[in-house]
Write a protein that holds these residues in place. Structure first.
Motif, PDB file in Angstrom:
ATOM      1  N   GLY A   8      -1.466   8.712  -1.942  1.00 35.87           N
ATOM      2  CA  GLY A   8      -1.077   7.430  -2.544  1.00 35.87           C
ATOM      3  C   GLY A   8      -2.147   6.447  -2.110  1.00 35.87           C
ATOM      4  N   ALA A   9      -1.738   5.304  -1.572  1.00 34.51           N
ATOM      5  CA  ALA A   9      -2.729   4.285  -1.190  1.00 34.51           C
ATOM      6  C   ALA A   9      -3.693   4.818  -0.116  1.00 34.51           C
ATOM      7  CB  ALA A   9      -2.010   3.028  -0.703  1.00 34.51           C
ATOM      8  N   ILE A  10      -3.136   5.264   1.014  1.00 37.98           N
ATOM      9  CA  ILE A  10      -4.002   5.714   2.118  1.00 37.98           C
ATOM     10  C   ILE A  10      -4.728   7.000   1.751  1.00 37.98           C
ATOM     11  CG2 ILE A  10      -3.953   6.645   4.497  1.00 37.98           C
ATOM     12  CD1 ILE A  10      -3.762   3.564   4.318  1.00 37.98           C
ATOM     13  N   GLY A  11      -3.990   7.961   1.204  1.00 40.39           N
ATOM     14  CA  GLY A  11      -4.587   9.257   0.891  1.00 40.39           C
ATOM     15  C   GLY A  11      -5.727   9.140  -0.111  1.00 40.39           C
ATOM     16  N   ALA A  77       9.550   8.915   5.835  1.00 39.59           N
ATOM     17  CA  ALA A  77      10.817   9.541   5.442  1.00 39.59           C
ATOM     18  C   ALA A  77      10.582  10.863   4.718  1.00 39.59           C
ATOM     19  CB  ALA A  77      11.615   8.594   4.552  1.00 39.59           C
ATOM     20  N   GLN A  78       9.353  11.088   4.214  1.00 40.99           N
ATOM     21  CA  GLN A  78       9.071  12.308   3.442  1.00 40.99           C
ATOM     22  C   GLN A  78       8.288  13.334   4.257  1.00 40.99           C
ATOM     23  OE1 GLN A  78       7.203   9.758   0.672  1.00 40.99           O
ATOM     24  NE2 GLN A  78       8.738  10.069  -0.908  1.00 40.99           N
ATOM     25  N   THR A  79       8.106  13.070   5.549  1.00 42.04           N
ATOM     26  CA  THR A  79       7.282  13.962   6.373  1.00 42.04           C
ATOM     27  C   THR A  79       7.896  15.347   6.513  1.00 42.04           C
ATOM     28  OG1 THR A  79       6.507  12.045   7.596  1.00 42.04           O
ATOM     29  CG2 THR A  79       6.101  14.174   8.598  1.00 42.04           C
ATOM     30  N   GLN A 100      -0.362   8.570   9.308  1.00 46.34           N
ATOM     31  CA  GLN A 100       0.848   7.836   8.948  1.00 46.34           C
ATOM     32  C   GLN A 100       1.210   6.837  10.045  1.00 46.34           C
ATOM     33  OE1 GLN A 100       2.677  11.894   8.715  1.00 46.34           O
ATOM     34  NE2 GLN A 100       3.845  10.952   7.052  1.00 46.34           N
ATOM     35  N   ASN A 101       2.002   5.863   9.690  1.00 43.81           N
ATOM     36  CA  ASN A 101       2.548   4.956  10.699  1.00 43.81           C
ATOM     37  C   ASN A 101       3.722   5.614  11.399  1.00 43.81           C
ATOM     38  OD1 ASN A 101       0.817   2.781  10.470  1.00 43.81           O
ATOM     39  ND2 ASN A 101       1.987   1.834   8.818  1.00 43.81           N
ATOM     40  N   GLY A 102       4.210   4.975  12.455  1.00 43.77           N
ATOM     41  CA  GLY A 102       5.347   5.524  13.178  1.00 43.77           C
ATOM     42  C   GLY A 102       4.865   6.377  14.342  1.00 43.77           C
ATOM     43  N   PRO A 124      -5.703   2.074  10.879  1.00 45.29           N
ATOM     44  CA  PRO A 124      -5.558   0.675  11.300  1.00 45.29           C
ATOM     45  C   PRO A 124      -5.577  -0.332  10.168  1.00 45.29           C
ATOM     46  CG  PRO A 124      -7.811   1.375  11.609  1.00 45.29           C
ATOM     47  CD  PRO A 124      -7.068   2.552  11.031  1.00 45.29           C
ATOM     48  N   TRP A 125      -5.941   0.090   8.948  1.00 45.83           N
ATOM     49  CA  TRP A 125      -6.139  -0.931   7.923  1.00 45.83           C
ATOM     50  C   TRP A 125      -5.089  -0.904   6.834  1.00 45.83           C
ATOM     51  CZ3 TRP A 125      -7.936   3.593   5.906  1.00 45.83           C
ATOM     52  CH2 TRP A 125      -8.929   4.268   6.595  1.00 45.83           C
ATOM     53  N   ASN A 126      -5.276  -1.846   5.930  1.00 43.39           N
ATOM     54  CA  ASN A 126      -4.332  -2.059   4.846  1.00 43.39           C
ATOM     55  C   ASN A 126      -5.003  -1.645   3.534  1.00 43.39           C
ATOM     56  OD1 ASN A 126      -3.611  -4.160   2.615  1.00 43.39           O
ATOM     57  ND2 ASN A 126      -1.856  -4.161   4.000  1.00 43.39           N
ATOM     58  N   VAL A 127      -4.333  -0.797   2.756  1.00 47.94           N
ATOM     59  CA  VAL A 127      -4.892  -0.374   1.462  1.00 47.94           C
ATOM     60  C   VAL A 127      -3.865  -0.666   0.363  1.00 47.94           C
ATOM     61  CG1 VAL A 127      -5.655   1.590   0.062  1.00 47.94           C
ATOM     62  CG2 VAL A 127      -6.311   1.459   2.464  1.00 47.94           C
ATOM     63  N   VAL A 128      -4.311  -1.209  -0.736  1.00 47.08           N
ATOM     64  CA  VAL A 128      -3.418  -1.407  -1.882  1.00 47.08           C
ATOM     65  C   VAL A 128      -4.035  -0.799  -3.140  1.00 47.08           C
ATOM     66  CG1 VAL A 128      -2.188  -3.483  -1.135  1.00 47.08           C
ATOM     67  CG2 VAL A 128      -4.388  -3.717  -2.297  1.00 47.08           C
ATOM     68  N   THR A 276      12.130   2.012   2.397  1.00 42.93           N
ATOM     69  CA  THR A 276      11.019   1.567   3.255  1.00 42.93           C
ATOM     70  C   THR A 276      10.905   2.453   4.501  1.00 42.93           C
ATOM     71  OG1 THR A 276      12.382   0.167   4.624  1.00 42.93           O
ATOM     72  CG2 THR A 276      11.542  -0.816   2.574  1.00 42.93           C
ATOM     73  N   GLU A 277       9.929   2.161   5.341  1.00 42.73           N
ATOM     74  CA  GLU A 277       9.770   2.887   6.605  1.00 42.73           C
ATOM     75  C   GLU A 277      10.439   2.138   7.765  1.00 42.73           C
ATOM     76  OE1 GLU A 277       5.372   3.437   6.547  1.00 42.73           O
ATOM     77  OE2 GLU A 277       5.853   5.566   6.648  1.00 42.73           O
ATOM     78  N   ILE A 278      11.421   1.286   7.470  1.00 47.20           N
ATOM     79  CA  ILE A 278      12.004   0.432   8.520  1.00 47.20           C
ATOM     80  C   ILE A 278      12.566   1.255   9.689  1.00 47.20           C
ATOM     81  CG2 ILE A 278      14.283   0.191   7.380  1.00 47.20           C
ATOM     82  CD1 ILE A 278      12.441  -2.637   9.225  1.00 47.20           C
TER      83      ILE A 278
END
Ligand SMILES: NC(=O)c1ccc[n+]([C@@H]2O[C@H](COP(=O)([O-])OP(=O)(O)OC[C@H]3O[C@@H](n4cnc5c(N)ncnc54)[C@H](OP(=O)(O)O)[C@@H]3O)[C@@H](O)[C@H]2O)c1
Length: 327
Positions: A8-11, A77-79, A100-102, A124-128, A276-278
């Motif tokens: 997705g964004a990161i991949g 959540a999909q790991t 991944q985060n977390g 560490p960064w943000n991708v959109v 979300t990943e909350i």
């Protein structure tokens, strides 16, 4: 070959950047994402060039079978499901890196992938996603992966691509440090405004400071080290966040060197009506509190508000409204 599972964004961004450096990359993801790459994958970055690269893009997990390294970039959540799918295709001894985060994803993948080497990573960064098949990195910093011989080919590919990546011997501390920074994801998502605007307002920063203070105190109690990923030590961050706007703008220039359009990926999830990943961010702080026989009221309140937003509730809180909901 490097496979990216759950592109997705990161991949797409990491895969595209490695491909631009000469690596053979196969992206595996949903049809709606892969179909957009038929004309090439465009990657751009803050203060950097825009490149369009050709990558193999498929929805078939079996494409990872011949990969020396598979990067996992699904949401937390999909790991488990990603691990179960990869268990059917990856050969013994294959290397898997969780980007991944977390703090638990590598552990979840390890349990699902016996006989494979699973390394933790930290992005560490943000991708959109900016357009069809186009991904933009809005911030810059160094990607980190667990220090192990299995990670060397990935470090090599990153070096060839000019993508800063280092091996760390203290990934749990790195991941907790990132988690504490990522506590802002929920606040950004609930503010409804871009990150640069949100972080420029002391009101939102005081909410983040309160969430971070709670997390830092619990980590100290649990003797969980926190890596220093920013110029200031993590324990100083709440105080820096509480500085008046003008002083903060000077003290945290790097933190604010962010694309004006960038938002947290939790905002993206709410916008797309995805879970979300909350649970893997604020939820981890609440879980740590429970484990220690304590409470984490600020983070628990943010979990509640994000849950409500997932169900269609408000996500345009002013800073004052947000603060009022935490007490
Ligand atoms: N985006 C950022 O700026 C950023 C920054 C740092 C870290 N991160 C972390 O990086 C991780 C990935 O985030 P992201 O923003 O890249 O997420 P994303 O854009 O949602 O990408 C993940 C992709 O994986 C797909 N997927 C899920 N399960 C799959 C499966 N079994 N087979 C094939 N595809 C599957 C998802 O499709 P569906 O949506 O249909 O499930 C989605 O297209 C997260 O842990 C996130 O917190 C993100």
């Amino acid at each position: 070959m490097i496979a990216v599972f759950g592109a997705g964004a990161i991949g797409c961004w990491v895969g595209g950047r490695l491909a631009a450096g000469g690596a053979e990359v196969t992206l595996i993801g949903r049809a709606r994402v892969m179909d957009e790459l038929a004309g090439g994958l465009t990657i751009s970055e803050l203060d950097g060039p825009t490149r369009t690269v050709r990558v193999t893009a498929t929805t078939d997990p079996a494409a990872a079978a011949s990969a020396a390294i598979t990067l996992v970039t699904v949401k937390s959540a999909q790991t488990a499901e990603a691990g179960a799918t990869l268990a059917r295709v990856l050969s013994d001894g294959a290397t898997v890196v969780s980007l991944q985060n977390g703090v638990r994803n590598a552990e979840v993948l390890r349990a699902a992938l016996p006989g494979r080497r699973v390394l933790a990573g930290m992005v560490p960064w943000n991708v959109v996603r900016r357009d069809r098949g186009a991904y933009h990195r809005g911030t810059s910093s160094t990607l980190m992966i667990e220090d192990a011989p299995a990670g060397r080919p990935l470090l090599e590919a990153a070096r060839a691509a000019g993508l800063p990546m280092v091996a760390r011997g203290d990934m749990p501390a790195v991941q907790w440090a990132k988690l504490i920074m990522n506590l802002n994801n929920a606040i950004n998502a609930l503010s409804g405004i871009p990150l640069a605007q949100e972080l420029a307002q002391r009101g939102y920063r005081t909410v983040l400071a309160a969430a971070q203070r709670e997390a830092l105190a619990l980590c100290a109690l649990a003797r969980q080290p926190i890596a220093k990923l920013t110029p200031a030590p993590p324990t100083w961050m709440p105080r820096v966040l509480e500085l008046p706007d003008r002083i903060f703008a000077l003290a945290a220039r790097r933190m604010l060197a962010i694309d004006p359009l960038a938002r947290s990926s939790m905002w993206d999830d709410l916008e797309a009506k995805r879970p979300t990943e909350i649970d893997h961010l604020q939820g981890e702080v609440v879980a740590l509190a429970t484990q220690l026989g304590r409470t984490a009221p600020v983070n628990a309140a943010l979990v509640r508000l994000v849950r409500e937003a997932e169900g269609g509730g408000r996500r345009d809180f002013t800073a004052d409204e947000l603060r009022a909901r935490l007490t």
